[in-house]
Scaffold this motif. Structure first.
Motif: not given
Length: 207
Positions: A89-95, A98-110
């Protein structure tokens, strides 16, 4: 495409050696602005849908840093799409991101790309490019009754001939006596029961 490595909680172990393109993704992405990585995401989408990228589109990738970023984003998208959204799910991907230390804006785009705007289109493309499994298209049967043979005047033994038409165009035939037919019915019923139980598990029913 390398099969995803699953750990507890339906996560993808992006830190494993099979994801070499992600080892320096955080560093590569940090050197790009949002407009640039969004262009790369568009190319990633094209690569997944068309299984190819044109020379004109590749001109957007101007150096090794952008190439590493492109390959990393492509890896993330392919691995995420290989799961059903009910399991990963989305929460799994976000978690995991985050472990890859990607920017929050990029995570939102993904998340927007992989779970909202183009999920169905991208998932269908991944399925088409994956290994295909031959499917059962049609079943026909014929029942023959053996009335007698050389040894006995009266036998009355039924035999069933099954014809199975497969999606690859081939035709399989088998002949079953009564005992074999009953065993086939039993095994088929067991498989259907297991599938029904699988569909009722929380992981498959929760949206």
């Amino acid at each position: 495409m390398v099969a995803p490595e699953i750990v507890s909680g339906f996560q993808i172990d992006f830190s494993s050696p099979s994801h070499k393109s992600l080892a320096k993704l955080s560093t590569s992405i940090s050197q790009l602005n949002q407009a640039k990585w969004r262009k790369l995401l568009k190319i990633v989408s094209v690569a997944i849908v068309n299984d190819d990228v044109s020379d004109e589109q590749l001109k957007v990738i101007e150096n090794d840093n952008e190439q590493n970023s492109f390959l990393g984003l492509l890896d993330i998208c392919q691995q995420t799409l290989s799961f059903s959204p009910q399991l990963y799910k989305q929460d799994n991907l976000i978690k995991d991101l985050n472990q890859l230390h990607l920017p929050n804006d990029l995570i939102e785009d993904l998340v927007q790309l992989l779970f909202v705007s183009r999920r169905e289109e991208l998932s269908q493309a991944v399925l088409k490019q994956g290994p295909s499994v031959t499917k059962l298209e049609e079943v026909k049967f014929r029942i023959d009754i053996i009335l007698s043979n050389n040894r006995m005047n009266k036998v009355l033994q039924p035999r069933v001939t099954l014809s199975l038409a497969l999606s690859d165009g081939s035709l399989k035939q088998m002949e079953l006596d009564n005992e074999s037919l009953q065993m086939l019915r039993f095994k088929t019923a067991m498989c259907l029961k297991e599938l029904q139980l699988l569909k009722c598990t929380p992981a498959m029913t929760n949206p």
